[in-house]
Write an enzyme that holds these catalytic residues in place. Structure first.
Site, PDB file in Angstrom:
ATOM      1  N   GLU A 150      33.653   0.092  25.756  1.00  0.00           N
ATOM      2  CA  GLU A 150      33.918   0.260  26.870  1.00  0.00           C
ATOM      3  C   GLU A 150      33.877  -0.513  27.673  1.00  0.00           C
ATOM      4  OE1 GLU A 150      36.049   3.690  27.579  1.00  0.00           O
ATOM      5  OE2 GLU A 150      34.351   3.888  25.244  1.00  0.00           O
ATOM      6  N   THR A 176      41.866   6.301  21.859  1.00  0.00           N
ATOM      7  CA  THR A 176      41.311   7.713  22.148  1.00  0.00           C
ATOM      8  C   THR A 176      41.347   8.356  21.072  1.00  0.00           C
ATOM      9  OG1 THR A 176      40.718   6.839  24.655  1.00  0.00           O
ATOM     10  CG2 THR A 176      39.796   8.562  23.840  1.00  0.00           C
ATOM     11  N   GLY A 218      44.988   7.835  26.055  1.00  0.00           N
ATOM     12  CA  GLY A 218      46.159   7.645  26.533  1.00  0.00           C
ATOM     13  C   GLY A 218      45.452   6.304  27.483  1.00  0.00           C
ATOM     14  N   ASP A 268      36.482  -0.100  30.997  1.00  0.00           N
ATOM     15  CA  ASP A 268      36.387   0.394  32.109  1.00  0.00           C
ATOM     16  C   ASP A 268      35.544   0.200  32.963  1.00  0.00           C
ATOM     17  OD1 ASP A 268      38.607   1.778  30.396  1.00  0.00           O
ATOM     18  OD2 ASP A 268      37.445   3.224  29.957  1.00  0.00           O
ATOM     19  N   THR A 320      35.991   7.769  23.004  1.00  0.00           N
ATOM     20  CA  THR A 320      36.427   7.397  22.600  1.00  0.00           C
ATOM     21  C   THR A 320      36.230   6.079  21.948  1.00  0.00           C
ATOM     22  OG1 THR A 320      38.075   5.965  23.603  1.00  0.00           O
ATOM     23  CG2 THR A 320      36.476   6.510  24.752  1.00  0.00           C
ATOM     24  N   LEU A 321      36.872   5.115  21.394  1.00  0.00           N
ATOM     25  CA  LEU A 321      35.608   3.638  21.058  1.00  0.00           C
ATOM     26  C   LEU A 321      36.761   2.807  22.619  1.00  0.00           C
ATOM     27  CD1 LEU A 321      36.138   3.252  17.774  1.00  0.00           C
ATOM     28  CD2 LEU A 321      34.131   3.059  18.746  1.00  0.00           C
ATOM     29  N   ASN A 322      37.121   3.365  23.350  1.00  0.00           N
ATOM     30  CA  ASN A 322      38.338   2.648  24.355  1.00  0.00           C
ATOM     31  C   ASN A 322      39.602   1.709  23.507  1.00  0.00           C
ATOM     32  OD1 ASN A 322      38.994   1.688  26.632  1.00  0.00           O
ATOM     33  ND2 ASN A 322      37.977   0.009  26.695  1.00  0.00           N
ATOM     34  N   ARG A 381      29.443  10.369  27.317  1.00  0.00           N
ATOM     35  CA  ARG A 381      29.875   8.538  27.838  1.00  0.00           C
ATOM     36  C   ARG A 381      28.817   7.315  27.531  1.00  0.00           C
ATOM     37  NH1 ARG A 381      34.625   6.034  28.380  1.00  0.00           N
ATOM     38  NH2 ARG A 381      34.942   5.043  30.625  1.00  0.00           N
TER      39      ARG A 381
HETATM   40  N1  GLY Z   1      38.494   4.447  27.205  1.00  0.00           N
HETATM   41  C1  GLY Z   1      39.424   5.062  28.163  1.00  0.00           C
HETATM   42  C2  GLY Z   1      39.306   5.843  29.029  1.00  0.00           C
HETATM   43  O1  GLY Z   1      37.565   6.013  29.203  1.00  0.00           O
HETATM   44  O2  GLY Z   1      39.257   6.536  30.125  1.00  0.00           O
END
Ligand code: GLY
Length: 582
Positions: free
Chosen positions: A430, A391, A483, A433, A409-411, A124
């Site tokens: 990110e 994602t 998602g 988030d 993911t890139l978000n 992450r």
């Molecule tokens: N960026 C979406 C997640 O990590 O939940």
């Protein structure tokens, strides 16, 4: 002995390192014909059979981009294991799924090894060292777009850690397919061309982006070839020099320079200090199945287990698929799962997470009793939101007994929608988030609190839920989804569809979904998720629905416990994807 990628397999060719050649030479004369044929075939198949399940005996790879699934299978056929294939697919998706596949973001990998060991790799992103909890308080959109939105990317070190610790092939072998795809390009399907066109205005704002993702200032069309030469150079540098070029070399320098120029706070120290963690997984049981799933800083595994533990008390199958009673009960389980997720979880390097309590059967039994007390919905303040996320998830298994479930993911779609200089890849957004404004909804409408506030070096709480399901020591499913918060409900509903409602994998994936996260206080539904009468019944009890688009993409594998045959399921919501096996 070095290897060269030839489109459908990795072979020993005894030549000198292909990585020491100028990427312009990577094309290989006979590659062109094969790649053209492969892509034409891919274009045809993508339109024709996108969501057909695929059965296989030796290995299977499932992703939302057919070419990446093929790369996974090529690596398996060449003798690589599922970890090799997963790493190769991660790099391939960074090329052929630029909205979401990435080397500019981060994610999680859940692994079951043939020797019985389960493991979880946390790559992450981290908040920059100059970040602080109030940095977005008075800023509009800065946590979603531009350099302040960017967390220090983890994908390159995450994939490399998996490969070095559990793979069998070399980095150069693994990365060659992605390098070739970036160098030679790939043909855009109608779905992919439409997706790129949607973001044309964002791309136009950034010359480094427009140069790659627009064609003479206009969106690419279906059937066009998307070539990414800068990305090919970046990938070739990583293949040759390893993650150090990304975290300490010219790639880090280019990103930091661009960040400084455009109001960002990233420093070389952020990149040099970035680390990947291998931690314990979250484990729970549901109706005789063992789930091994994502640990914090993802909330996904904990929320999934909490919801399943609650639902275990209820006879969902007996009540009937999508009956008002089962929907209401699942929604209430989601309510508790998301309430705990939003208040009680954060990066375990910074906060204490009450993991054991949240996934305990006792706690779930108390919550189940609460749910039984009234059939009427508790009322909340309504909050609305419009933005969606993206994602990507992929699953792969080999015939040795290794299974890998990756969500990264890139978000948002195309992340912060910026590319630094000539690096050729999108950077994530990110930072959104985090609870950027604790108590206020983020782009997903999630209202989060202090445990997920911004701190230097902290990782934002995620919903990603790469999961492996086992029974009696054998793998029965591998799954996950993109998602945002709907990741958790997409994985939950897919599992319920298979375990409680006895659906085939493809039926379980394609069934219309619903999602509830407490705030906003309505059940988000996909078209056709509930029938008219059921909606009326739910309304009577105070449950309102709102139809929404963008429902993630479950890319999953199921294993027949008698024959060991793999069935792959590509989500029909992602027509460019495929399950491919051999
Ligand atoms: N960026 C979406 C997640 O990590 O939940």
């Amino acid at each position: 002995m070095l290897t060269a990628y030839r489109g459908d397999r990795v072979q020993n060719d005894g030549s000198q390192s292909i990585m020491s050649i100028n990427p312009d030479e990577l094309s290989g004369f006979f590659m062109v014909k094969r790649i053209v044929l492969l892509f034409l075939l891919a274009l045809f198949l993508t339109q024709s059979f996108a969501s057909q399940p695929h059965h296989a005996k030796n290995g299977i790879a499932v992703s939302e981009q057919r070419i990446a699934s093929q790369v996974g299978i090529d690596i398996l056929r060449a003798g690589g294991n599922a970890i090799d294939a997963a790493v190769a697919m991660g790099y391939a998706l960074a090329v052929v799924n630029p909205c979401c596949g990435n080397i500019g973001g981060g994610g999680f990998m859940t692994v079951h090894l043939a020797n019985g060991k389960n493991l979880f790799i946390n790559f992450r992103e981290k908040a920059p060292l100059h970040a602080n909890r109030n940095m977005f308080r008075n800023e509009k959109n800065k946590s979603t777009k531009g350099y302040l939105a960017v967390g220090v990317p983890g994908t390159v070190l995450g994939l490399d850690t998996a490969l070095q610790n559990y793979g069998t092939l070399s980095r150069k072998q693994i990365m060659l397919p992605a390098i070739r795809l970036a160098q030679k390009g790939y043909i855009l399907t109608p779905y992919e061309a439409r997706q790129l066109a949607q973001f044309r205005d964002d791309f136009r704002e950034q010359p480094d982006v427009a140069a790659i993702f627009l064609k003479n200032g206009q969106p690419y069309k279906a059937g066009d070839r998307l070539v990414q030469r800068n990305l090919a150079n970046t990938l070739a540098a990583i293949a040759e020099q390893g993650p150090s070029v990304f975290y300490k070399g010219w790639i880090a320098h280019t990103i930091v320079d661009s960040s400084k120029k455009h109001g960002g706070i990233l420093t070389l120290k952020d990149f040099a200090q970035y680390n990947v963690k291998e931690t314990a997984l979250i484990e729970c049981h549901y109706r005789g199945y063992l789930l091994i799933t994502a640990a914090p800083p993802s909330s996904g595994g904990i929320a999934l287990c909490e919801m399943l533990n609650i639902l275990e008390s209820f006879p969902l199958a007996q009540w009937g698929y999508r009956s008002a009673q089962s929907i209401r009960t699942i929604v209430e389980a989601m309510r508790y799962g998301f309430a705990d997720r939003n208040r009680k979880l954060g990066d375990p390097d910074f906060v204490n997470n009450p993991v054991d309590q949240l996934i305990s059967k006792n706690y779930a039994r108390q919550l189940s009793k609460e749910i039984q007390k009234s059939h009427f919905a508790p009322q909340h303040e309504a909050i609305t939101f419009h933005e969606t996320t993206d994602t990507t998830h992929y699953s792969v298994m080999d015939n040795k007994g290794n299974a890998v479930s990756v969500t990264y993911t890139l978000n948002g779609f195309f992340g912060a929608r910026i590319i630094a200089g000539n690096t050729g890849f999108f950077l994530n957004n990110e930072m959104d988030d985090f609870a950027t404004k604790p108590g206020e909804p983020n782009k997903f409408g999630l209202v989060q609190y202090d445990k997920n506030s911004i701190e230097p070096g902290k990782r934002p709480l995620s919903s990603m839920t790469p999961t492996i399901v086992m029974k009696e020591g054998k793998i029965v499913m591998v799954l996950g989804s993109p998602g945002g918060p709907r990741i958790i409900s997409s994985v939950l509903l897919t599992l319920l569809n298979v375990i409680d409602y006895d659906m085939t994998l493809q039926q379980a994936i394609d069934a219309p979904r619903f999602h509830y996260q407490g705030q906003p206080d309505f059940i988000e539904i996909e078209p056709f998720a509930f029938d008219f009468l059921t909606q009326k019944q739910l309304q009577y009890y105070g449950y309102y629905t709102s139809q929404q688009n963008n429902w993630g993409a479950v890319e999953a594998i199921r294993v027949d416990s008698n024959t060991g045959t793999f069935t792959g399921g590509n989500d029909s919501r992602r027509p460019a994807g495929a399950a491919i096996g051999y």
